[in-house]
Design an enzyme around this catalytic site. Structure first.
Site, PDB file in Angstrom:
ATOM      1  N   ARG A 114       0.839  -1.199   0.000  1.00 25.81           N
ATOM      2  CA  ARG A 114       0.000   0.000   0.000  1.00 25.81           C
ATOM      3  C   ARG A 114       0.873   1.247   0.000  1.00 25.81           C
ATOM      4  O   ARG A 114       2.013   1.213   0.463  1.00 25.81           O
ATOM      5  CB  ARG A 114      -0.953   0.023   1.190  1.00 25.81           C
ATOM      6  CG  ARG A 114      -0.313   0.143   2.579  1.00 25.81           C
ATOM      7  CD  ARG A 114      -0.084   1.570   3.035  1.00 25.81           C
ATOM      8  NE  ARG A 114       0.227   1.659   4.449  1.00 25.81           N
ATOM      9  CZ  ARG A 114       1.096   2.512   4.976  1.00 25.81           C
ATOM     10  NH1 ARG A 114       1.765   3.330   4.205  1.00 25.81           N
ATOM     11  NH2 ARG A 114       1.306   2.552   6.280  1.00 25.81           N
ATOM     12  N   GLU A 213      -6.737   7.454   7.564  1.00 25.35           N
ATOM     13  CA  GLU A 213      -5.736   8.332   8.202  1.00 25.35           C
ATOM     14  C   GLU A 213      -5.152   9.339   7.201  1.00 25.35           C
ATOM     15  O   GLU A 213      -4.708  10.425   7.582  1.00 25.35           O
ATOM     16  CB  GLU A 213      -4.621   7.489   8.832  1.00 25.35           C
ATOM     17  CG  GLU A 213      -3.599   8.330   9.568  1.00 25.35           C
ATOM     18  CD  GLU A 213      -2.564   7.507  10.317  1.00 25.35           C
ATOM     19  OE1 GLU A 213      -2.945   6.806  11.265  1.00 25.35           O
ATOM     20  OE2 GLU A 213      -1.376   7.559   9.944  1.00 25.35           O
ATOM     21  N   ARG A 217      -5.412   5.765   0.729  1.00 25.10           N
ATOM     22  CA  ARG A 217      -4.534   4.626   0.949  1.00 25.10           C
ATOM     23  C   ARG A 217      -4.802   3.723  -0.246  1.00 25.10           C
ATOM     24  O   ARG A 217      -5.906   3.162  -0.371  1.00 25.10           O
ATOM     25  CB  ARG A 217      -4.875   3.892   2.252  1.00 25.10           C
ATOM     26  CG  ARG A 217      -4.478   4.661   3.526  1.00 25.10           C
ATOM     27  CD  ARG A 217      -2.975   4.568   3.741  1.00 25.10           C
ATOM     28  NE  ARG A 217      -2.507   5.388   4.847  1.00 25.10           N
ATOM     29  CZ  ARG A 217      -2.212   4.946   6.070  1.00 25.10           C
ATOM     30  NH1 ARG A 217      -2.372   3.672   6.354  1.00 25.10           N
ATOM     31  NH2 ARG A 217      -1.744   5.757   6.984  1.00 25.10           N
ATOM     32  N   CYS A 259       0.817  10.861   9.705  1.00 25.42           N
ATOM     33  CA  CYS A 259       1.762  10.382  10.714  1.00 25.42           C
ATOM     34  C   CYS A 259       3.174  10.429  10.119  1.00 25.42           C
ATOM     35  O   CYS A 259       3.391   9.915   9.013  1.00 25.42           O
ATOM     36  CB  CYS A 259       1.407   8.950  11.116  1.00 25.42           C
ATOM     37  SG  CYS A 259       2.491   8.300  12.387  1.00 25.42           S
ATOM     38  N   THR A 261       5.614   8.722  10.530  1.00 21.33           N
ATOM     39  CA  THR A 261       6.222   7.407  10.285  1.00 21.33           C
ATOM     40  C   THR A 261       5.978   6.944   8.849  1.00 21.33           C
ATOM     41  O   THR A 261       6.652   6.037   8.370  1.00 21.33           O
ATOM     42  CB  THR A 261       5.636   6.325  11.222  1.00 21.33           C
ATOM     43  OG1 THR A 261       4.237   6.231  10.987  1.00 21.33           O
ATOM     44  CG2 THR A 261       5.886   6.670  12.667  1.00 21.33           C
ATOM     45  N   ARG A 268       4.027   0.563   2.425  1.00 22.72           N
ATOM     46  CA  ARG A 268       4.200  -0.604   3.293  1.00 22.72           C
ATOM     47  C   ARG A 268       3.914  -1.822   2.432  1.00 22.72           C
ATOM     48  O   ARG A 268       2.829  -1.933   1.842  1.00 22.72           O
ATOM     49  CB  ARG A 268       3.250  -0.544   4.498  1.00 22.72           C
ATOM     50  CG  ARG A 268       3.753  -1.422   5.660  1.00 22.72           C
ATOM     51  CD  ARG A 268       3.085  -1.037   6.957  1.00 22.72           C
ATOM     52  NE  ARG A 268       1.877  -1.809   7.157  1.00 22.72           N
ATOM     53  CZ  ARG A 268       1.843  -3.033   7.675  1.00 22.72           C
ATOM     54  NH1 ARG A 268       2.952  -3.645   8.053  1.00 22.72           N
ATOM     55  NH2 ARG A 268       0.697  -3.665   7.814  1.00 22.72           N
ATOM     56  N   ARG A 297       4.473  -7.056  12.772  1.00 22.47           N
ATOM     57  CA  ARG A 297       3.271  -6.568  13.467  1.00 22.47           C
ATOM     58  C   ARG A 297       2.407  -7.775  13.786  1.00 22.47           C
ATOM     59  O   ARG A 297       2.633  -8.868  13.264  1.00 22.47           O
ATOM     60  CB  ARG A 297       2.487  -5.588  12.594  1.00 22.47           C
ATOM     61  CG  ARG A 297       3.263  -4.315  12.311  1.00 22.47           C
ATOM     62  CD  ARG A 297       2.441  -3.311  11.545  1.00 22.47           C
ATOM     63  NE  ARG A 297       3.187  -2.081  11.358  1.00 22.47           N
ATOM     64  CZ  ARG A 297       2.716  -0.982  10.808  1.00 22.47           C
ATOM     65  NH1 ARG A 297       1.472  -0.934  10.393  1.00 22.47           N
ATOM     66  NH2 ARG A 297       3.460   0.095  10.683  1.00 22.47           N
ATOM     67  N   GLU A 302      -1.121  -3.190  13.276  1.00 25.32           N
ATOM     68  CA  GLU A 302      -0.340  -2.467  14.276  1.00 25.32           C
ATOM     69  C   GLU A 302      -0.924  -2.622  15.674  1.00 25.32           C
ATOM     70  O   GLU A 302      -2.132  -2.533  15.860  1.00 25.32           O
ATOM     71  CB  GLU A 302      -0.366  -0.987  13.887  1.00 25.32           C
ATOM     72  CG  GLU A 302       0.602  -0.194  14.678  1.00 25.32           C
ATOM     73  CD  GLU A 302       0.995   1.068  13.940  1.00 25.32           C
ATOM     74  OE1 GLU A 302       0.274   1.497  13.030  1.00 25.32           O
ATOM     75  OE2 GLU A 302       2.038   1.602  14.297  1.00 25.32           O
TER      76      GLU A 302
HETATM   77  C1  CIR Z   1       1.910   6.437  18.340  1.00 26.85           C
HETATM   78  O1  CIR Z   1       2.451   7.506  18.540  1.00 26.85           O
HETATM   79  O2  CIR Z   1       2.253   5.385  18.867  1.00 26.85           O
HETATM   80  C2  CIR Z   1       0.703   6.442  17.432  1.00 26.85           C
HETATM   81  N1  CIR Z   1       0.414   7.759  17.011  1.00 26.85           N
HETATM   82  C3  CIR Z   1       0.865   5.524  16.246  1.00 26.85           C
HETATM   83  C4  CIR Z   1       2.107   5.738  15.453  1.00 26.85           C
HETATM   84  C5  CIR Z   1       2.015   4.896  14.238  1.00 26.85           C
HETATM   85  N2  CIR Z   1       3.132   4.286  13.720  1.00 26.85           N
HETATM   86  C6  CIR Z   1       4.133   3.563  14.286  1.00 26.85           C
HETATM   87  O3  CIR Z   1       4.377   3.420  15.450  1.00 26.85           O
HETATM   88  N3  CIR Z   1       4.849   2.904  13.398  1.00 26.85           N
END
Ligand code: CIR
Length: 344
Positions: A114, A213, A217, A259, A261, A268, A297, A302
């Site tokens: 994705r 999000e 996606r 985000c 990340t 991904r 994961r 997640e």
């Molecule tokens: C966090 O801060 O843990 C959440 N906002 C999720 C972050 C998402 N990604 C990640 O940990 N890979």
């Protein structure tokens, strides 16, 4: 004498990168800034304050967030993406040819790639009004309607479904649910399900989530181990959509997402893989995974647990390496993991 008020940056989750990289001095220098859409540092860190187990603890409300709040975003990005000096977004995104993996279909249950994309000119998911979310949905829907041949399909708006029809789509793994408490605190669930929906190609391989999000996606998935097929299809879909949509991209940071990340390739690529032996050899599995720049994961994604020995294994890196390096690393890593599982 009155007590000093506790600053919001001090209330951030102790486990978060935001806390680590937002000392009081930096917070005070940034707290009064606003992006053109009105996003503030306090909005960006709300999720990291409300969720004491946050790992990152910060979200972007629009494209400008990354530059305006660079003093906090930059060290978080460098640490999370393990960027060495000079590493930046690598735009190469070519079709691939990869040797077959797991031909007997013993281990890999499904493959999925994705990418996340956001549109220029709109705030991101946590900072949109209902009207803006509907405008994004409409813009994306029009672009999806122009897809042809194996990229063509149909779009379903969740707001048009009865609760029973929405639940039926959920049970088939097609509709996405409201976001988790991290996303909720970031504003991403506001007005759900308004403006949200899913596009599914006629052959069920390509899917596009609208206004989850991120604005889009885009994904391709299939049962079995054809990571070459899903990568190449995803690539063609992303390129076809980019002819009709203007995606937010930055020369150095790549595609910008809610985000931090996910920035960079915003890709991904991963599989669900059954590892009955390696499940009990976590030191070996963890070493194989980290040697190939992968991550594990839980079965449900997640922050979920591994069930029935089915691991979700995908790339750990999204920025500083190209989409092609990501898919090649995944392929090499999975070959090594399958070889080791067979030998145990
Ligand atoms: C966090 O801060 O843990 C959440 N906002 C999720 C972050 C998402 N990604 C990640 O940990 N890979």
């Amino acid at each position: 004498m009155t007590a000093e008020p506790v600053l919001p940056c001090a209330q951030l989750s102790d486990t978060s990168l935001a806390k680590k990289h937002l000392p009081a001095r930096r917070y005070l220098a940034l707290r009064n800034l606003r992006t053109s859409s009105g996003y503030s540092l306090d909005m960006a860190i709300q999720s990291g304050i409300d969720n004491p187990d946050s790992n990152i603890g910060i979200y972007a409300g629009d494209k400008e967030t990354y530059r305006l709040f660079e003093p906090v975003f930059s060290p978080i990005i460098n640490e999370y993406h393990r960027l060495e000096p000079g590493m930046m977004y690598q735009p190469t995104f070519d079709s691939v040819h990869l040797p077959g993996l797991d031909p007997e279909q013993r281990f890999i249950r499904s493959s999925r790639v994705r990418v996340a994309r956001n549109l220029e000119g709109f705030p991101f998911s946590g900072h949109m009004t209902r009207t803006q979310r509907l405008a994004v949905e409409n813009t994306v829907k029009n672009a999806l309607a122009r897809m042809e041949q194996d990229l063509a399909g149909s779009y379903t708006a969740f707001a048009d479904l009865s609760p029973a029809a929405y639940n039926a789509l959920r049970e088939k793994g097609l509709a996405f649910p409201k976001g988790d408490r991290f996303q909720d605190a970031a504003g991403i669930n506001r007005d759900f399900p308004s403006g949200r929906g899913i596009f599914i190609s006629h052959d069920n391989i390509v899917r596009v989530w609208v206004n989850e999000e991120d604005h889009l996606r885009i994904m391709a998935q299939c049962p079995g181990s054809d990571i070459e097929g899903v990568f190449n299809r995803l690539r063609r879909m992303t390129i076809a959509l980019s002819r009709h949509l203007d995606f937010c991209v930055d020369d150095q940071l790549g595609f910008l997402t809610s985000c931090p990340t996910n920035i960079g390739t915003a890709m991904r690529a991963g599989v669900h893989i059954c590892l009955e032996k390696l499940e009990y050899k976590s030191d070996i599995l963890n070493r194989l995974v980290s040697d190939h720049h992968l991550q594990i994961r839980g079965t449900g994604g997640e922050k979920t647990a591994v069930q029935k020995s089915i691991f979700d294994i995908s790339n750990a890196r999204r920025l500083g390496v190209s989409a092609n390096t990501i898919i090649e690393d995944l392929h090499k890593g999975l070959s090594a993991i399958i070889r080791t599982e067979k030998n145990l």
